[in-house]
Design a protein around this motif. Sequence first.
Motif, PDB file in Angstrom:
ATOM      1  N   ALA A  59       0.857  -1.182   0.000  1.00 21.71           N
ATOM      2  CA  ALA A  59       0.000   0.000   0.000  1.00 21.71           C
ATOM      3  C   ALA A  59       0.899   1.240   0.000  1.00 21.71           C
ATOM      4  O   ALA A  59       1.724   1.415   0.900  1.00 21.71           O
ATOM      5  N   ALA A  60       0.753   2.077  -1.020  1.00 22.23           N
ATOM      6  CA  ALA A  60       1.671   3.208  -1.188  1.00 22.23           C
ATOM      7  C   ALA A  60       0.919   4.530  -1.260  1.00 22.23           C
ATOM      8  O   ALA A  60      -0.213   4.607  -1.745  1.00 22.23           O
ATOM      9  N   VAL A 120       0.891  -3.339  -6.172  1.00 29.67           N
ATOM     10  CA  VAL A 120       0.980  -2.048  -5.483  1.00 29.67           C
ATOM     11  C   VAL A 120      -0.337  -1.309  -5.648  1.00 29.67           C
ATOM     12  O   VAL A 120      -0.823  -1.122  -6.771  1.00 29.67           O
ATOM     13  N   SER A 121      -0.916  -0.893  -4.541  1.00 25.83           N
ATOM     14  CA  SER A 121      -2.106  -0.046  -4.581  1.00 25.83           C
ATOM     15  C   SER A 121      -1.683   1.358  -4.187  1.00 25.83           C
ATOM     16  O   SER A 121      -1.334   1.619  -3.034  1.00 25.83           O
ATOM     17  N   ILE A 129       2.242  -5.300 -10.599  1.00 27.84           N
ATOM     18  CA  ILE A 129       0.989  -4.666 -11.014  1.00 27.84           C
ATOM     19  C   ILE A 129       0.768  -3.424 -10.155  1.00 27.84           C
ATOM     20  O   ILE A 129       0.985  -3.447  -8.935  1.00 27.84           O
ATOM     21  N   ILE A 130       0.322  -2.356 -10.783  1.00 25.95           N
ATOM     22  CA  ILE A 130      -0.005  -1.123 -10.059  1.00 25.95           C
ATOM     23  C   ILE A 130      -1.508  -0.881 -10.169  1.00 25.95           C
ATOM     24  O   ILE A 130      -2.065  -0.856 -11.269  1.00 25.95           O
ATOM     25  N   LEU A 131      -2.153  -0.704  -9.025  1.00 24.19           N
ATOM     26  CA  LEU A 131      -3.585  -0.441  -8.970  1.00 24.19           C
ATOM     27  C   LEU A 131      -3.850   0.944  -8.394  1.00 24.19           C
ATOM     28  O   LEU A 131      -3.017   1.495  -7.665  1.00 24.19           O
ATOM     29  N   ARG A 132      -4.992   1.466  -8.717  1.00 18.97           N
ATOM     30  CA  ARG A 132      -5.424   2.732  -8.130  1.00 18.97           C
ATOM     31  C   ARG A 132      -6.121   2.450  -6.810  1.00 18.97           C
ATOM     32  O   ARG A 132      -7.095   1.698  -6.754  1.00 18.97           O
ATOM     33  N   GLY A 133      -5.612   3.024  -5.723  1.00 22.36           N
ATOM     34  CA  GLY A 133      -6.174   2.781  -4.400  1.00 22.36           C
ATOM     35  C   GLY A 133      -7.475   3.523  -4.180  1.00 22.36           C
ATOM     36  O   GLY A 133      -7.834   4.434  -4.942  1.00 22.36           O
ATOM     37  N   PRO A 134      -8.207   3.161  -3.119  1.00 27.51           N
ATOM     38  CA  PRO A 134      -9.499   3.793  -2.832  1.00 27.51           C
ATOM     39  C   PRO A 134      -9.394   5.229  -2.333  1.00 27.51           C
ATOM     40  O   PRO A 134     -10.379   5.952  -2.316  1.00 27.51           O
ATOM     41  N   VAL A 170      -7.055  -3.266   2.683  1.00 29.85           N
ATOM     42  CA  VAL A 170      -8.222  -4.130   2.510  1.00 29.85           C
ATOM     43  C   VAL A 170      -8.590  -4.257   1.038  1.00 29.85           C
ATOM     44  O   VAL A 170      -8.999  -5.325   0.567  1.00 29.85           O
ATOM     45  N   SER A 171      -8.437  -3.171   0.283  1.00 27.75           N
ATOM     46  CA  SER A 171      -8.734  -3.234  -1.153  1.00 27.75           C
ATOM     47  C   SER A 171      -7.803  -4.227  -1.853  1.00 27.75           C
ATOM     48  O   SER A 171      -8.208  -4.890  -2.825  1.00 27.75           O
TER      49      SER A 171
END
Length: 308
Positions: free
Chosen positions: A12-13, A39-40, A64-69, A78-79
């Motif tokens: 989580a970043a 990575v979120s 993988i890079i995801l867009r966090g909430p 949690v996401s």
Amino acid sequence: MSRYPKVTILLAARNGAEFIREQLESFRAQTYSNWELVVSDDGSTDDTLALVEEFAKSVSQRVIILRGPQKGFWQNFVSLVRSPEVSGDLLGYSDQDDVWFAHKLADAVDWFEQISKDQPALFCTRTQLVSRQGVPIGFSRTFKRAPAFANALVQNLGGGNTMIFNKAARLALQKTPPEALMVAHDWWTYQVISGVGGIVHYDPRPSLAYRQHGENVFGKNVGIQARLTRALGLASGQMAQWNEINMKLLNQIRGELRSDNLAILDLFSRARTAWLPMRLWLLWRSGVYRQTAMENFALNFAAIFGRI
């Protein structure tokens, strides 16, 4: 479980450019190489994403890079637990500013070899504390009492940055309703996995360097200052507020809890609202405990004043 399970690192970043390169390099240095990184990013405005992308091009493992909430630290973690992009046999939380020791993943994988894939299980460890500059300044506390749901109700045993859990544990965590509130992702992880009857193992061997600086959400949990902070938290009612959040969450997954742990939950719940001396008797009957005699004295003292 496979003798060579894939570990998904859940990082989580948010605006972590100052330290994240060193953390990423510690992934590269792992003696166990069957890992992937998800990575979120929670809306970074610095070079965090560029550093992750640069790292991704330099390793053979999937990144993988995801867009966090963008709702806070625990929501970000949690996401990741819920993300369909996560496919590992084992999953491990990662902060953006620590440095993992090279044996971190290997130690966890070795322990999980003895665990059935259908058995929810959690591995966590002690940490080495370092300054902002990475200079060693000590170690986190060593916990000696056995991990259990009765402990998890009133204390988190392992830092999230040390936690690794299996698919069965992930499925248990995913039973938590998406709208549920929690105090912290690691405390939630300990409570749920122990609550459903999972195995929790605490290893006193440190697995990472835990950087201490002003941006830590939770810092070191050792020394006189930390003890005073915990005592003040009990006296001010902060622990009671946290317990209220945790109790609501656990009651939302009552059907998943093992029957003996459900009984502990209900006794502790009654203790929180009962009159003296029934309050202390119910607390004793529940069997909840913290890790040291001093902490248990503080727990009972707080109960006298209705602060649990």
